[in-house]
Design an enzyme around this catalytic site. Sequence first.
Site, PDB file in Angstrom:
ATOM      1  N   LYS A 157       0.817  -1.220   0.000  1.00  0.00           N
ATOM      2  CA  LYS A 157       0.000   0.000   0.000  1.00  0.00           C
ATOM      3  C   LYS A 157       0.852   1.271   0.000  1.00  0.00           C
ATOM      4  O   LYS A 157       2.025   1.269   0.341  1.00  0.00           O
ATOM      5  CB  LYS A 157      -0.993  -0.026   1.166  1.00  0.00           C
ATOM      6  CG  LYS A 157      -2.157  -0.974   0.829  1.00  0.00           C
ATOM      7  CD  LYS A 157      -3.284  -0.941   1.810  1.00  0.00           C
ATOM      8  CE  LYS A 157      -4.396  -1.874   1.285  1.00  0.00           C
ATOM      9  NZ  LYS A 157      -5.443  -2.099   2.293  1.00  0.00           N
TER      10      LYS A 157
ATOM     11  N   ARG B  75      -3.562 -10.154   4.725  1.00  0.00           N
ATOM     12  CA  ARG B  75      -3.937 -10.161   3.305  1.00  0.00           C
ATOM     13  C   ARG B  75      -2.721  -9.718   2.502  1.00  0.00           C
ATOM     14  O   ARG B  75      -2.212  -8.621   2.719  1.00  0.00           O
ATOM     15  CB  ARG B  75      -5.113  -9.195   3.114  1.00  0.00           C
ATOM     16  CG  ARG B  75      -5.716  -9.168   1.733  1.00  0.00           C
ATOM     17  CD  ARG B  75      -6.921  -8.221   1.710  1.00  0.00           C
ATOM     18  NE  ARG B  75      -7.551  -8.188   0.403  1.00  0.00           N
ATOM     19  CZ  ARG B  75      -7.129  -7.437  -0.605  1.00  0.00           C
ATOM     20  NH1 ARG B  75      -6.072  -6.658  -0.471  1.00  0.00           N
ATOM     21  NH2 ARG B  75      -7.765  -7.469  -1.761  1.00  0.00           N
TER      22      ARG B  75
HETATM   23  N1  HH2 Z   1      -7.461  -3.774   0.869  1.00  0.00           N
HETATM   24  C1  HH2 Z   1      -7.809  -3.776  -0.423  1.00  0.00           C
HETATM   25  C2  HH2 Z   1      -8.913  -4.516  -0.858  1.00  0.00           C
HETATM   26  N2  HH2 Z   1      -9.621  -5.266  -0.008  1.00  0.00           N
HETATM   27  N3  HH2 Z   1      -9.994  -6.077   2.175  1.00  0.00           N
HETATM   28  C3  HH2 Z   1      -9.674  -6.104   3.467  1.00  0.00           C
HETATM   29  N4  HH2 Z   1     -10.377  -6.854   4.332  1.00  0.00           N
HETATM   30  N5  HH2 Z   1      -8.606  -5.375   3.955  1.00  0.00           N
HETATM   31  C4  HH2 Z   1      -7.850  -4.592   3.151  1.00  0.00           C
HETATM   32  O1  HH2 Z   1      -6.913  -3.927   3.660  1.00  0.00           O
HETATM   33  C5  HH2 Z   1      -8.174  -4.531   1.760  1.00  0.00           C
HETATM   34  C6  HH2 Z   1      -9.282  -5.312   1.296  1.00  0.00           C
HETATM   35  C7  HH2 Z   1      -7.041  -2.955  -1.402  1.00  0.00           C
HETATM   36  O2  HH2 Z   1      -6.032  -3.700  -2.006  1.00  0.00           O
HETATM   37  P1  HH2 Z   1      -6.091  -4.428  -3.448  1.00  0.00           P
HETATM   38  O3  HH2 Z   1      -7.194  -5.429  -3.493  1.00  0.00           O
HETATM   39  O4  HH2 Z   1      -4.750  -4.966  -3.751  1.00  0.00           O
HETATM   40  O5  HH2 Z   1      -6.331  -3.278  -4.487  1.00  0.00           O
HETATM   41  P2  HH2 Z   1      -7.617  -2.742  -5.257  1.00  0.00           P
HETATM   42  O6  HH2 Z   1      -8.608  -2.334  -4.232  1.00  0.00           O
HETATM   43  O7  HH2 Z   1      -7.074  -1.613  -6.076  1.00  0.00           O
HETATM   44  O8  HH2 Z   1      -8.175  -3.861  -6.100  1.00  0.00           O
END
Ligand code: HH2
Length: 251
Positions: free
Chosen positions: A196, A231
Amino acid sequence: MGVLNITPDSFSDGGRWTDPEAAVARGLEMAAEGAEVIDVGGESTRPGAEPVDEAEECRRVVPVIAALAPSVRVSVDTRKAAVAEAAVAAGATLVNDVSASLWPVAAAAGVGWVAMHMRGEPRTMQRDVHYDDVVGEVHRFLVARATQAGAAGVGEVWVDPGIGFGKTAAHNLRLLRHLGELVAAGHPVMVGASRKAFLGTLLGGAPVDDRLEGSLAVAVWAASAGAAMVRAHDVAPTVEALRVVGEVAAA
Ligand code: HH2
């Protein structure tokens, strides 16, 4: 929990897994690397992301979930009840809910639920970020939602402080510093800090593909503080780091 985004625009793996066969192969690879849950998402929630319509989100995630679910536990990363329902019908057994509002879906389906804290919504959440007491506000919000979900009949409720969701780098650090207090509230805690932006900020502007060490540091910190799930995009190194933490904790 291994991250699998079937999106063109996710902040780190956007566009990599839009082909369903490649996505399934990546999910199985992360399971082989030691991920216990594969988190399948069809809508980016990065700051500024535009919403995706329900039919398109289902089209992205359902076939991949159906293909993975016989081999590994699958969660669906969504804010929409209809997508969560379709994902559960395809075999997902955990609803990872960044809106912290879908507990009725989890209750009706008899599956687990992750309540994550977010301030506002992804399109605007990093504008005018302010808390009087970020730790207290986030913890009280999560415990209230978890209590509500438990009362509604959800048997497995996780809480997640939502690193980067309407928070500055300083807010993220304070939430991590005080994670043990959230653990003490009694619900299993999960943390998602992998790759992040605040890690880039802390590490002198490291680009998204150069944040592994920072991501591992947070994973180790979170596990040491009692978090039960992390995660991660980089599953193999994260599993190795957490295995060592586990051995130390058990010695
Ligand atoms: N962060 C993201 C998405 N889902 N769910 C939980 N429970 N906790 C988190 O910190 C979290 C999450 C954001 O990351 P990512 O899926 O890699 O990116 P994007 O939202 O751009 O798809």
